[in-house]
Design a protein around this motif. Structure first.
Motif, PDB file in Angstrom:
ATOM      1  N   GLU A 163       0.828  -1.209   0.000  1.00  0.00           N
ATOM      2  CA  GLU A 163       0.000   0.000   0.000  1.00  0.00           C
ATOM      3  C   GLU A 163       0.860   1.257   0.000  1.00  0.00           C
ATOM      4  O   GLU A 163       0.556   2.236  -0.690  1.00  0.00           O
ATOM      5  CB  GLU A 163      -0.928   0.004   1.216  1.00  0.00           C
ATOM      6  CG  GLU A 163      -1.849   1.216   1.271  1.00  0.00           C
ATOM      7  CD  GLU A 163      -2.754   1.208   2.497  1.00  0.00           C
ATOM      8  OE1 GLU A 163      -3.574   2.140   2.615  1.00  0.00           O
ATOM      9  OE2 GLU A 163      -2.631   0.282   3.321  1.00  0.00           O
TER      10      GLU A 163
ATOM     11  N   LYS B  32      -6.395 -10.804  -0.653  1.00  0.00           N
ATOM     12  CA  LYS B  32      -7.033  -9.488  -0.626  1.00  0.00           C
ATOM     13  C   LYS B  32      -6.937  -8.745  -1.954  1.00  0.00           C
ATOM     14  O   LYS B  32      -7.716  -7.821  -2.194  1.00  0.00           O
ATOM     15  CB  LYS B  32      -6.403  -8.620   0.474  1.00  0.00           C
ATOM     16  CG  LYS B  32      -6.593  -9.150   1.883  1.00  0.00           C
ATOM     17  CD  LYS B  32      -5.989  -8.181   2.901  1.00  0.00           C
ATOM     18  CE  LYS B  32      -6.186  -8.678   4.322  1.00  0.00           C
ATOM     19  NZ  LYS B  32      -5.607  -7.728   5.319  1.00  0.00           N
ATOM     20  N   LEU B  33      -5.964  -9.100  -2.784  1.00  0.00           N
ATOM     21  CA  LEU B  33      -5.719  -8.357  -4.019  1.00  0.00           C
ATOM     22  C   LEU B  33      -5.822  -9.279  -5.229  1.00  0.00           C
ATOM     23  O   LEU B  33      -5.601 -10.487  -5.127  1.00  0.00           O
ATOM     24  CB  LEU B  33      -4.330  -7.714  -3.985  1.00  0.00           C
ATOM     25  CG  LEU B  33      -4.049  -6.726  -2.850  1.00  0.00           C
ATOM     26  CD1 LEU B  33      -2.587  -6.331  -2.845  1.00  0.00           C
ATOM     27  CD2 LEU B  33      -4.943  -5.495  -2.972  1.00  0.00           C
TER      28      LEU B  33
ATOM     29  N   VAL C  59      -1.479  -5.309 -10.071  1.00  0.00           N
ATOM     30  CA  VAL C  59      -2.543  -5.351  -9.071  1.00  0.00           C
ATOM     31  C   VAL C  59      -3.757  -4.628  -9.647  1.00  0.00           C
ATOM     32  O   VAL C  59      -3.692  -3.424  -9.920  1.00  0.00           O
ATOM     33  CB  VAL C  59      -2.093  -4.693  -7.754  1.00  0.00           C
ATOM     34  CG1 VAL C  59      -3.212  -4.768  -6.727  1.00  0.00           C
ATOM     35  CG2 VAL C  59      -0.834  -5.365  -7.225  1.00  0.00           C
TER      36      VAL C  59
ATOM     37  N   GLU D 175      -6.541  -3.712  -8.363  1.00  0.00           N
ATOM     38  CA  GLU D 175      -7.136  -2.680  -7.516  1.00  0.00           C
ATOM     39  C   GLU D 175      -6.349  -1.370  -7.509  1.00  0.00           C
ATOM     40  O   GLU D 175      -6.934  -0.299  -7.321  1.00  0.00           O
ATOM     41  CB  GLU D 175      -7.252  -3.191  -6.070  1.00  0.00           C
ATOM     42  CG  GLU D 175      -8.298  -4.280  -5.873  1.00  0.00           C
ATOM     43  CD  GLU D 175      -7.816  -5.662  -6.277  1.00  0.00           C
ATOM     44  OE1 GLU D 175      -8.584  -6.621  -6.135  1.00  0.00           O
ATOM     45  OE2 GLU D 175      -6.654  -5.787  -6.748  1.00  0.00           O
ATOM     46  N   THR D 176      -5.040  -1.417  -7.705  1.00  0.00           N
ATOM     47  CA  THR D 176      -4.216  -0.206  -7.612  1.00  0.00           C
ATOM     48  C   THR D 176      -3.501   0.143  -8.916  1.00  0.00           C
ATOM     49  O   THR D 176      -3.050   1.279  -9.079  1.00  0.00           O
ATOM     50  CB  THR D 176      -3.145  -0.373  -6.520  1.00  0.00           C
ATOM     51  OG1 THR D 176      -2.244  -1.431  -6.902  1.00  0.00           O
ATOM     52  CG2 THR D 176      -3.783  -0.699  -5.173  1.00  0.00           C
TER      53      THR D 176
END
Length: 336
Positions: free
Chosen positions: A180, A222-223, A241, A243-244
């Protein structure tokens, strides 16, 4: 010198990537890299920066496209910016990338000059975001100093990627916070399995070895990771990833060897050429370099002879609860 036949090893792999260590000295003493009371090489044994320039230039003439400067900590060597300035001339004549692996301690001092010279990205070794844990694993390091260096590199327009050694019982609980932290700063991160380099205790290696197959499985709880064919020219395999949008690399010398695509060799600060990180075979280029100060041909011949001995792969192994394929030399000797 350009236009000479390129370097091809016995397994038809083109050698286009040179990692060159400019010093075995470092201002940290990371526990998995070196002993706290290291005995460093006498300075007289080191190649001069002029000799390193000459050797690197010969490699570039033989088809090396990527030059990564390592250590020890490369930025602690006196006069190193002069070396960078000189070798950057090849960025318009054969060399596609000049980059550096650093612990980040000196980046605040040198980031702007590195950017001016033509360094577009750097790898910073960072295994934890916790100041106390950082002080413990580096023994001599200060996390705040590294953070200032990363900020300075960003400010100078240099892209930063974190190199994080995966250590069971040390940074397992920081896996998602590290990812993160990088995502927020638009930084890639590469996780690396700890390798059996140097004498620091076999049991320590076994206890801290965290297979990246396990690390990735935990990330995927989670990812969403999508494998990518992207490459930076090194051994990392990458995933994006969802999500990011960030990129995560995995260097897996133990759990999944990457030898089949190896395009690199390592030159030490004493002129030893290691054709494989995980083998002891080496070639002494210092002697031939100094015996022929005005003639590149014998040096080129010695390099080609060494590449002809490049093995298919290494023998690192932690299976059966023992360490196999261990190298006696510390990572700081060969270059990170």
């Amino acid at each position: 010198m350009h236009g000479l036949p390129e370097l091809i090893d016995p397994f038809d792999r083109q050698i286009s990537y040179l990692r060159v260590s400019v010093t075995d000295r470092c201002d940290f003493r990371c526990t998995y890299c070196m002993s706290e009371n290291m005995v460093f090489l006498p300075k007289r044994d080191l190649l001069t920066l002029e000799e390193l320039d000459r050797l690197c230039s010969i490699f570039i003439g033989l088809g090396v496209k990527k030059l990564r400067v390592t250590g020890g900590e490369p930025l602690v060597r006196r006069g190193i910016m002069g070396f960078f300035d000189n070798i950057s001339r090849h960025l318009t004549d054969g060399l596609e990338e000049l980059t550096i692996t650093t612990n980040g301690s000196q980046l605040a001092r040198f980031a702007e000059e590195l950017a001016r010279i033509g360094v577009r990205r750097v790898n910073v070794s960072l295994d934890t975001l916790d100041a106390d844990k950082f002080a413990s694993i580096t023994r001599w390091g200060r996390l705040n100093q590294v953070m200032q260096g990363i900020e300075a590199a960003h400010g100078a327009g240099i892209r930063v990627k974190l190199n994080t050694v995966a250590l069971k019982g040390f940074n397992e609980n920081e896996l998602f916070s590290l990812v993160e932290w990088c995502a927020v700063r638009d930084m890639d991160i590469t996780f690396i399995e700890v390798m059996p380099m140097g004498e620091i205790g076999s049991q320590d290696r076994l206890q801290s070895y965290w297979p990246l197959t396990e690390l990735r499985a935990r990330l995927e709880e989670k990812l969403t990771l999508v494998d990518s064919a992207e490459s930076t020219g090194g051994p990392a395999r990458y995933a994006r990833v969802t999500e990011t949008g960030q990129r995560i690399g995995f260097i897996t010398p133990l759990s999944h060897k990457f030898c089949e695509s190896c395009n690199r060799v390592r030159l030490t600060c004493t002129g030893e050429l290691f054709m494989c990180l995980g083998q002891e075979d080496k070639a002494d280029l210092r002697a031939v370099l100094r015996n022929h100060p005005q003639d590149a041909a014998p040096v080129e011949a010695a390099i080609r002879a060494a590449i002809a001995r490049k093995p298919e792969g290494h023998d690192f192994d932690y299976s059966r609860r023992r360490v196999s394929g261990r190298m006696s030399r510390h990572m700081s000797h060969t270059g990170g």
